[in-house]
Design a protein around this motif. Structure first.
Motif: not given
Length: 329
Positions: A67-71, A107-108, A169-171
């Motif tokens: 997760g969050d590999g890219e911004e 999330n990002h 960061n979710d809903q």
């Protein structure tokens, strides 16, 4: 309660991958690759990340990016990110072409949950030199979670980013995206960070980790995630909660490795030797420990016995391999 529900939903839908004592996996998260501008936090560790994934490629690891590999909340055009870090994506493509790259979204990079976005930005890429499009990560299917299950013991390691149940960061991720894209992104250039993020908000980060621990104890499964940017490796009979850390520490990146049935926390960092030459060095921070040590389905005595056997067997196998190499010489 909501965190428990979201984690359980992700677990129920997770893809199952099987492993054994010959498997090699590395878990890394939160690289937050940006567009190469001043606000791109990944820039300072790009060389560390490139060296690390090349080493994992050469040593036959499967790379699971948690997760969050890219911004993507700040830079929604993934083409700009790929162009800024072309060498990184060449390394990722090498792994993917051999079936050794698995992508989990956080999330990002929540846009990776959209098949149309994936088809537009990941299935093909553009070569600016030849001015031609070519197949990139054709057919990739980013996942919310995976479950690693041991072929013999059925022990499981539940892997996901970890934002599930973290409301902003979710809903409510869309409103967080708006604030990042049009406000915090520009303040990053002056070193000012978003105080609502779990990365900087210690009380929030600890609350999230307590919720992880409750889920682990209730469902009796080890959990590995990212999200908080705080590396974690259980010790002294702690609940089996692992955290990869992140790729944007000031001068290092961290990862969790699972190889030969042993799990460890490692750090890649720059070192200067006595001659003033700069090197990139990998060092073990915690472990290695037998993965059986974290199987809380079994009584404590059984876990300790199995872990002891694993350590003895691993030591004997290494001595045998060393003796074999000496004979060849």
């Amino acid at each position: 309660m909501f965190t428990d529900k979201r984690l359980t939903e992700a677990y129920d839908k997770a893809k199952t991958l099987y492993f054994d004592d010959y498997s090699r996996f590395v878990f890394m998260s939160d690289a937050h690759r940006g567009d190469g501008s001043v606000s791109d936090e990944f820039l300072r560790n790009r060389n560390l990340f490139m060296h690390a994934i090349n080493e994992y490629y050469e040593n036959n690891y499967t790379f699971i990016e948690v997760g969050d590999g890219e911004e993507l909340l700040e830079y929604s055009n993934l083409n700009h990110i790929k162009n800024a870090h072309a060498d990184i994506y060449e390394g990722i493509k090498k792994l993917y072409d051999e079936g050794r790259y698995i992508r989990i979204y956080g999330n990002h990079d929540i846009y990776l949950d959209n098949p149309k976005f994936i088809e537009k930005y990941l299935h093909t890429n553009y070569d600016e030199y030849t001015e031609e499009y070519f197949d990139f990560l054709k057919g990739i299917e980013p996942l919310e979670a995976v479950v690693l299950r041991h072929r013999k013991t059925s022990q499981e390691l539940f892997v996901l980013h970890g934002h599930q149940g973290d409301a902003p960061n979710d809903q409510f991720w869309f409103f967080t995206m708006v604030s990042l894209k049009f406000f915090w992104r520009f303040l990053h250039r002056f070193g000012i960070r978003n105080p609502t993020s779990p990365v900087k908000n210690v009380s929030k980060r600890h609350r999230i980790e307590r919720n992880y621990s409750k889920w682990i104890l209730k469902h009796r499964r080890a959990l590995l995630c990212g999200h908080t940017h705080r590396f974690k490796f259980p010790k002294n009979n702690d609940v089996p909660y692992f955290n990869t850390g992140c790729g944007i520490y000031p001068a290092s990146i961290t990862a969790i490795e699972l190889t030969e049935g042993m799990i460890r926390l490692v750090r890649w960092k720059e070192k200067v030797d006595e001659q003033g030459v700069l090197h990139i060095k990998r060092e073990t921070m915690r472990g290695p420990e037998p993965i059986e040590s974290f199987d809380i389905r079994k009584p404590k005595e059984v876990i300790e016995y199995l872990a002891k056997l694993k350590i003895q067997r691993t030591k004997k196998e290494r001595e045998t391999r060393a003796a074999f190499r000496e004979e060849e010489i």
